[in-house]
Scaffold this motif. Sequence first.
Motif, PDB file in Angstrom:
ATOM      1  N   ASN A  13       0.802  -1.170   0.052  1.00  0.00           N
ATOM      2  CA  ASN A  13      -0.094  -0.023   0.038  1.00  0.00           C
ATOM      3  C   ASN A  13       0.828   1.342   0.193  1.00  0.00           C
ATOM      4  OD1 ASN A  13      -2.383  -1.524   0.058  1.00  0.00           O
ATOM      5  ND2 ASN A  13      -2.275  -1.455   2.422  1.00  0.00           N
ATOM      6  N   HIS A  14       2.138   1.133   0.380  1.00  0.00           N
ATOM      7  CA  HIS A  14       2.875   2.320   0.605  1.00  0.00           C
ATOM      8  C   HIS A  14       4.249   2.313  -0.031  1.00  0.00           C
ATOM      9  CE1 HIS A  14      -0.527   3.526   3.403  1.00  0.00           C
ATOM     10  NE2 HIS A  14       0.011   2.587   4.025  1.00  0.00           N
ATOM     11  N   LEU A  15       5.053   1.432   0.265  1.00  0.00           N
ATOM     12  CA  LEU A  15       6.444   1.426  -0.416  1.00  0.00           C
ATOM     13  C   LEU A  15       6.253   1.302  -1.785  1.00  0.00           C
ATOM     14  CD1 LEU A  15       8.759  -0.615   2.055  1.00  0.00           C
ATOM     15  CD2 LEU A  15       8.722   2.046   1.624  1.00  0.00           C
ATOM     16  N   ARG A  16       5.768   0.289  -2.166  1.00  0.00           N
ATOM     17  CA  ARG A  16       5.687  -0.087  -3.649  1.00  0.00           C
ATOM     18  C   ARG A  16       5.084   1.210  -4.455  1.00  0.00           C
ATOM     19  NH1 ARG A  16       3.107  -5.543  -4.884  1.00  0.00           N
ATOM     20  NH2 ARG A  16       5.065  -6.035  -3.542  1.00  0.00           N
ATOM     21  N   PRO A  17       3.985   1.672  -4.297  1.00  0.00           N
ATOM     22  CA  PRO A  17       3.456   2.842  -5.081  1.00  0.00           C
ATOM     23  C   PRO A  17       4.559   3.938  -5.046  1.00  0.00           C
ATOM     24  CG  PRO A  17       1.809   2.043  -3.506  1.00  0.00           C
ATOM     25  CD  PRO A  17       3.100   1.431  -3.167  1.00  0.00           C
ATOM     26  N   LEU A  18       5.477   4.097  -4.146  1.00  0.00           N
ATOM     27  CA  LEU A  18       6.354   5.242  -4.038  1.00  0.00           C
ATOM     28  C   LEU A  18       7.507   4.985  -4.954  1.00  0.00           C
ATOM     29  CD1 LEU A  18       6.378   6.341  -0.272  1.00  0.00           C
ATOM     30  CD2 LEU A  18       5.472   7.768  -2.152  1.00  0.00           C
ATOM     31  N   ILE A  19       7.714   3.593  -5.019  1.00  0.00           N
ATOM     32  CA  ILE A  19       9.029   3.159  -5.774  1.00  0.00           C
ATOM     33  C   ILE A  19       8.609   3.327  -7.262  1.00  0.00           C
ATOM     34  CG2 ILE A  19      10.443   1.375  -6.723  1.00  0.00           C
ATOM     35  CD1 ILE A  19      10.314   0.430  -3.435  1.00  0.00           C
ATOM     36  N   GLN A  26      13.541   5.090  -4.035  1.00  0.00           N
ATOM     37  CA  GLN A  26      14.462   4.142  -4.597  1.00  0.00           C
ATOM     38  C   GLN A  26      15.257   2.979  -3.639  1.00  0.00           C
ATOM     39  OE1 GLN A  26      17.355   6.270  -6.799  1.00  0.00           O
ATOM     40  NE2 GLN A  26      18.546   6.843  -5.237  1.00  0.00           N
ATOM     41  N   MET A  27      15.486   1.760  -4.257  1.00  0.00           N
ATOM     42  CA  MET A  27      16.168   1.030  -3.308  1.00  0.00           C
ATOM     43  C   MET A  27      17.634   1.248  -3.469  1.00  0.00           C
ATOM     44  SD  MET A  27      14.116  -2.452  -3.659  1.00  0.00           S
ATOM     45  CE  MET A  27      13.676  -2.318  -5.517  1.00  0.00           C
ATOM     46  N   THR A  28      18.330   1.080  -2.164  1.00  0.00           N
ATOM     47  CA  THR A  28      19.764   1.294  -2.231  1.00  0.00           C
ATOM     48  C   THR A  28      20.329  -0.064  -3.030  1.00  0.00           C
ATOM     49  OG1 THR A  28      20.050   0.181  -0.053  1.00  0.00           O
ATOM     50  CG2 THR A  28      20.004   2.681  -0.177  1.00  0.00           C
ATOM     51  N   ILE A  29      19.783  -1.306  -3.063  1.00  0.00           N
ATOM     52  CA  ILE A  29      20.429  -2.200  -3.540  1.00  0.00           C
ATOM     53  C   ILE A  29      19.244  -2.823  -4.414  1.00  0.00           C
ATOM     54  CG2 ILE A  29      21.572  -4.710  -3.266  1.00  0.00           C
ATOM     55  CD1 ILE A  29      21.968  -4.017  -0.308  1.00  0.00           C
ATOM     56  N   PRO A  71      16.176  -6.894  -4.730  1.00  0.00           N
ATOM     57  CA  PRO A  71      15.104  -6.283  -3.903  1.00  0.00           C
ATOM     58  C   PRO A  71      14.947  -7.110  -2.624  1.00  0.00           C
ATOM     59  CG  PRO A  71      14.560  -6.698  -6.245  1.00  0.00           C
ATOM     60  CD  PRO A  71      15.972  -7.549  -5.919  1.00  0.00           C
ATOM     61  N   ARG A  72      15.420  -8.224  -2.460  1.00  0.00           N
ATOM     62  CA  ARG A  72      14.938  -9.055  -1.164  1.00  0.00           C
ATOM     63  C   ARG A  72      16.155  -9.000  -0.114  1.00  0.00           C
ATOM     64  NH1 ARG A  72      10.082 -11.800  -1.465  1.00  0.00           N
ATOM     65  NH2 ARG A  72       9.276 -11.541  -3.517  1.00  0.00           N
TER      66      ARG A  72
END
Length: 486
Positions: A445-451, A457-460, A464-465
């Motif tokens: 609901n929150h992280l994925r929509p912002l990405i 953005q992810m640092t790695i 992703p996992r």
Amino acid sequence: MTEAELLKLIQGGENIHVEFKKSTHEITKDVYDTVCAFSNRDGGTILLGVKDNREVLGVAPDAVDRMKKDFVTSINNGQKINPPLYLQPETCTVNGRTLLVIQVPSGSQVCRHHGRIFDRSHEADIDITDNSDLVYQLYARKSGSYFVNKVTRFQMDDLRSDLIERARAMTASRTANHPWKSLSDEELLRSAGLILKDPERLLEGITLAAILLFGKDSTILSVLPQHKTDAIFRVENLDRYDDRDVIITNLLETYDRLIAFGQKHLSDPFVQEGVQSVSARDRILREICSNSLAHRDYSSGYVAKFVIERDRLYTENANRSHGHGALHLSSFEPYAKNPPISKVFREIGLADELGSGMRNTYKYTKLYSGGTPEFIEGDVFRTVVPLAPIALAKVGPQDTTQVTTQVTTQVTTQVAILVFCTEPRSKVEIMEHCGYKNAKNFTQNHLRPLIESGQLQMTIPEKPRSRNQKYVVVQGEPQDDGSHHR
């Protein structure tokens, strides 16, 4: 006990009422821990000569008489078991092997082993000596008097006369010539057992039960600051709630607000009982709400709950238990937990005779959802009523307020994430900052929509996992809602 009864007991395994001890040649120390725990709880049976995995080893024949003598001597020694107990091990035979069977009844006093207090929980003996709350609750269970009968120094002025008048009117509407109709407020309280005399302090006054029923909010908070009921509706927002009412007031108005909360969120489909239509919803709410309030252990700090979820409605409240596990309609024995409160509830029509609430809940749940309610006894009493989909169905024009609230909550949370992630943060850190516990829902609901929108953005990104994964705001993107300007 017969061999057949013992075999059945062994096959059932250890539980809150049964304990196996290897003890083939001598009585081990933990046997006395269990004796103490069983005495403090609901009693139980100890089998000596049986391993935890139900293997029957038997007691060495040449050790039986000595072990019996050692056991009887120890439990009669006030320096070891206090107060001393008077138990006699029974010699029995199973599959040709000798067992010692010790039947421990529930004691009327708190029992200690070498100064330590033990309580029984599932299959274990728990040392609760240093847990003041659990020790207090144990003493409350063993007490011959009821907690709500405690006499206070408060006066009639500390009660609400309008609530007493309401109770008087409610009795009069049910019985035209009810005795309360002609009594003064003080006489009414005396007749209901709400004004008592404390023989130890030689003090006469209104009781805690009177304050809970008719007290001003400030009076209730001064004597029972832990008193609270939390009503929660949780269907869409599973991390938190969709609606909530924290109720801290007298029992009459608490009952009103719980009923109103249930009526607000549960539909009332047509139900026919015989030739008459009835509101099965309201009947269920009446029974479970009055039961939670009348039989609650008010000495405990456990917050009582009334929760509506997608497929069930349940209540939880602290309880002075007389057993553990699910109660069955055909075999349960009702106990009065707070007699003066129950009496007032019966007189004003919020409850019926003891035990009827469980029968009525069974009856009307069948009509309402077709399911079977559960009543689970323990230190926390739990009532679970299954709900059919129609119970939460909304009819007529749809109210968009809830949807708007959910959208606003989502936007607020995402803004908070962007502000927090000006430096790389882990998912756990972000969830704690925003007050969320469900990682799956939070990500979706929150992280994925912002990405996906390119704001975070992810640092790695290639992993992703990764457990070292962190999240940071993409430079150049807005990091707050524009309401803060330098």
